[in-house]
Enzyme design. Structure first.
Site, PDB file in Angstrom:
ATOM      1  N   TRP A 101     -12.674  44.246  43.472  1.00 54.60           N
ATOM      2  CA  TRP A 101     -12.201  44.105  42.056  1.00 54.60           C
ATOM      3  C   TRP A 101     -10.752  44.549  41.866  1.00 54.60           C
ATOM      4  O   TRP A 101      -9.914  44.316  41.172  1.00 54.60           O
ATOM      5  CB  TRP A 101     -13.074  44.498  40.983  1.00 54.60           C
ATOM      6  CG  TRP A 101     -14.559  44.006  41.073  1.00 54.60           C
ATOM      7  CD1 TRP A 101     -15.758  44.533  41.451  1.00 54.60           C
ATOM      8  CD2 TRP A 101     -14.675  42.647  40.849  1.00 54.60           C
ATOM      9  NE1 TRP A 101     -16.578  43.539  41.393  1.00 54.60           N
ATOM     10  CE2 TRP A 101     -16.170  42.244  41.051  1.00 54.60           C
ATOM     11  CE3 TRP A 101     -13.762  41.480  40.446  1.00 54.60           C
ATOM     12  CZ2 TRP A 101     -16.799  40.944  40.889  1.00 54.60           C
ATOM     13  CZ3 TRP A 101     -14.449  40.267  40.294  1.00 54.60           C
ATOM     14  CH2 TRP A 101     -15.741  40.032  40.412  1.00 54.60           C
ATOM     15  N   ASP A 168     -10.503  49.917  34.863  1.00 53.32           N
ATOM     16  CA  ASP A 168     -11.597  48.928  34.755  1.00 53.32           C
ATOM     17  C   ASP A 168     -12.714  49.796  34.978  1.00 53.32           C
ATOM     18  O   ASP A 168     -13.230  50.517  35.988  1.00 53.32           O
ATOM     19  CB  ASP A 168     -11.455  47.947  35.947  1.00 53.32           C
ATOM     20  CG  ASP A 168     -12.613  47.121  36.063  1.00 53.32           C
ATOM     21  OD1 ASP A 168     -13.642  47.203  35.405  1.00 53.32           O
ATOM     22  OD2 ASP A 168     -12.337  46.210  36.965  1.00 53.32           O
ATOM     23  N   LYS A 192     -22.256  44.398  33.042  1.00 56.02           N
ATOM     24  CA  LYS A 192     -22.821  45.319  34.028  1.00 56.02           C
ATOM     25  C   LYS A 192     -23.421  46.406  33.550  1.00 56.02           C
ATOM     26  O   LYS A 192     -24.494  46.976  34.115  1.00 56.02           O
ATOM     27  CB  LYS A 192     -21.719  46.073  34.897  1.00 56.02           C
ATOM     28  CG  LYS A 192     -20.616  44.849  35.488  1.00 56.02           C
ATOM     29  CD  LYS A 192     -21.419  44.197  36.698  1.00 56.02           C
ATOM     30  CE  LYS A 192     -20.591  42.982  37.106  1.00 56.02           C
ATOM     31  NZ  LYS A 192     -19.199  43.106  37.270  1.00 56.02           N
TER      32      LYS A 192
HETATM   33  C1  LIG Z   1     -17.813  42.483  37.793  1.00 60.94           C
HETATM   34  C2  LIG Z   1     -16.556  43.280  37.992  1.00 60.94           C
HETATM   35  C3  LIG Z   1     -15.318  42.604  37.611  1.00 60.94           C
HETATM   36  C4  LIG Z   1     -15.466  41.142  37.176  1.00 60.94           C
HETATM   37  O1  LIG Z   1     -16.107  40.528  35.912  1.00 60.94           O
HETATM   38  P1  LIG Z   1     -15.956  39.260  35.341  1.00 60.94           P
HETATM   39  O2  LIG Z   1     -16.441  39.656  33.945  1.00 60.94           O
HETATM   40  O3  LIG Z   1     -16.950  38.449  35.964  1.00 60.94           O
HETATM   41  O4  LIG Z   1     -14.660  38.864  35.480  1.00 60.94           O
HETATM   42  C5  LIG Z   1     -14.431  43.352  37.277  1.00 60.94           C
HETATM   43  N1  LIG Z   1     -14.196  44.669  37.874  1.00 60.94           N
HETATM   44  C6  LIG Z   1     -15.776  45.413  38.137  1.00 60.94           C
HETATM   45  C7  LIG Z   1     -15.565  46.831  38.513  1.00 60.94           C
HETATM   46  C8  LIG Z   1     -16.802  44.591  38.114  1.00 60.94           C
HETATM   47  O5  LIG Z   1     -17.863  45.167  38.592  1.00 60.94           O
END
Ligand SMILES: *Cc1c(COP(=O)(O)O)cnc(C)c1O
Length: 358
Positions: A101, A168, A192
């Site tokens: 990511w 993030d 998540k």
């Molecule tokens: C799942 C995830 C993403 C991507 O998320 P989407 O909403 O599917 O674009 C980005 N960063 C992290 C840390 C993730 O776990």
């Protein structure tokens, strides 16, 4: 209901049953209007009260200071990778490369300007968090990924950063108290730990915006979404509703300190078994182990048992413990709605499997 299961999916994740039940009720009749949640106008006071409540709960749970705004947007965390670069990258940005990511976030920034990895843990397949790296003072921002969902590593403390820090936090938001004032921005996809797929959150210090000279397309301009209270265009009403119900549940659980204590206990229970059990071994360096995504593989010499253990665990109701293809083995995602009982059921399966194979 079907047979009892223990859900360890990495995302979309397990959500509290009360949030699902309230969503079902609102799908039938939204707040006594006689209209379904997915057919109401988002320009009604009933809907606006949901948006207000959602914003207020984020603010309260995370103690977000007054000079920050929280917006809710479509496109997932992946579109936020582009938003970040569009809104903050002028001369140069640094990224901490801690996994898939993080690399994807960096790629979007590179498409728009000068961005590079200040440090990387790619040399050992991202099983640790780089330390002691230098953060040049001329960066527009440093981007970090606090929890690496795929590799099970986590930056568990808010770091001191001499430049604006952007994080993030898709997969560890709402699992601990965060000192929001240390960040220019925190963002993530909801699915998540905060709600269902379909909505991303971005918590932004307002004075960090407006510093780039490029043209920012309307839909990619955070200022537009802040001005319009996340309602510049039709918001993902269903996802925001379920997220709000999830936040209400979290508050009723005692908030972030209480949930953090439970999350740590779950993680410790599972890691203790991984370390004890002769058949399994953890993949991440111990000091960087995530409390949200627990990654492990068969111990050296016992690799051939992997599929058999997957089948054994499945038989006992474990869902979603197959590891990501870039790590292999197993991954148990033990987000907020996962219980100590779920974790103990997995531990028991590991113990019973060991007795069978000894
Ligand atoms: C799942 C995830 C993403 C991507 O998320 P989407 O909403 O599917 O674009 C980005 N960063 C992290 C840390 C993730 O776990």
């Amino acid at each position: 209901m079907s047979k009892p299961v223990h859900v360890f999916n990495a995302g979309p994740c397990l959500l509290p049953q009360v949030a699902i039940d309230n969503a079902i009720a609102a799908l039938k009749d939204f707040k006594g209007t006689g209209v379904s949640l997915i057919s109401i106008s988002h320009r009604t006071k009933e809907w606006e009260s949901v948006m207000d409540e959602c914003r207020a709960l984020w603010k309260e749970l995370l103690c977000i200071p007054d000079d920050y705004e929280t917006v809710f947007l479509g496109g997932g965390a992946s579109l936020q990778f582009l938003y970040v670069a569009m809104n903050f990258l002028e001369k140069k940005a640094g990224y901490l490369d801690t996994g898939v990511w993080a690399s994807k976030a960096l790629k979007e920034a590179r498409g728009l300007g000068n961005a590079y990895a200040v440090a990387s843990s790619a040399d050992r397949n991202y099983c640790y968090i780089p330390k002691g790296y230098e953060i040049p003072s001329d960066l527009d921002y440093l981007h970090i990924t606090t929890n690496n969902t795929i590799y099970g590593t986590e930056i568990k403390q808010d770091i001191d950063c001499p430049v604006p820090l952007i994080a993030d936090m898709s997969s560890d938001i709402l699992s601990r108290r965060v000192d929001v004032s240390k960040y220019a921005m925190i963002y993530g996809g909801a699915q998540k730990n905060a709600g269902p797929a379909g909505v991303a959150f971005a918590i932004i210090r307002k004075d960090a915006l407006g510093k780039v000279s490029r043209y920012i397309p309307t839909m990619l301009d955070y200022r537009v979404h802040i001005d319009k209270g996340s309602m510049f265009n039709t918001p993902p009403v269903f996802s925001i509703f379920v997220m709000t119900e999830t936040l209400k549940w979290l508050k009723a659980q005692g908030g972030l300190d209480a949930i953090h204590e439970r999350d740590v206990r779950k993680a410790e229970t599972l890691y203790a078994e991984i370390d004890r059990n002769s058949l399994f071994t953890g993949t991440a360096d111990k000091e960087d182990r995530s409390i949200m995504n627990v990654c492990f593989v068969m111990a050296p010499g016992r690799e051939a048992l992997q599929d058999e253990f997957l089948a054994f665990a499945k038989e006992r109701g474990m869902v979603g413990i197959k590891g990501h293809r870039s790590v292999g083995g197993f991954r148990a995602s033990i987000y907020n709605a996962c219980t100590q009982e779920d974790v103990e059921a997995l531990v028991k399966a590991m113990q019973d499997f060991e007795s069978l194979k000894k």
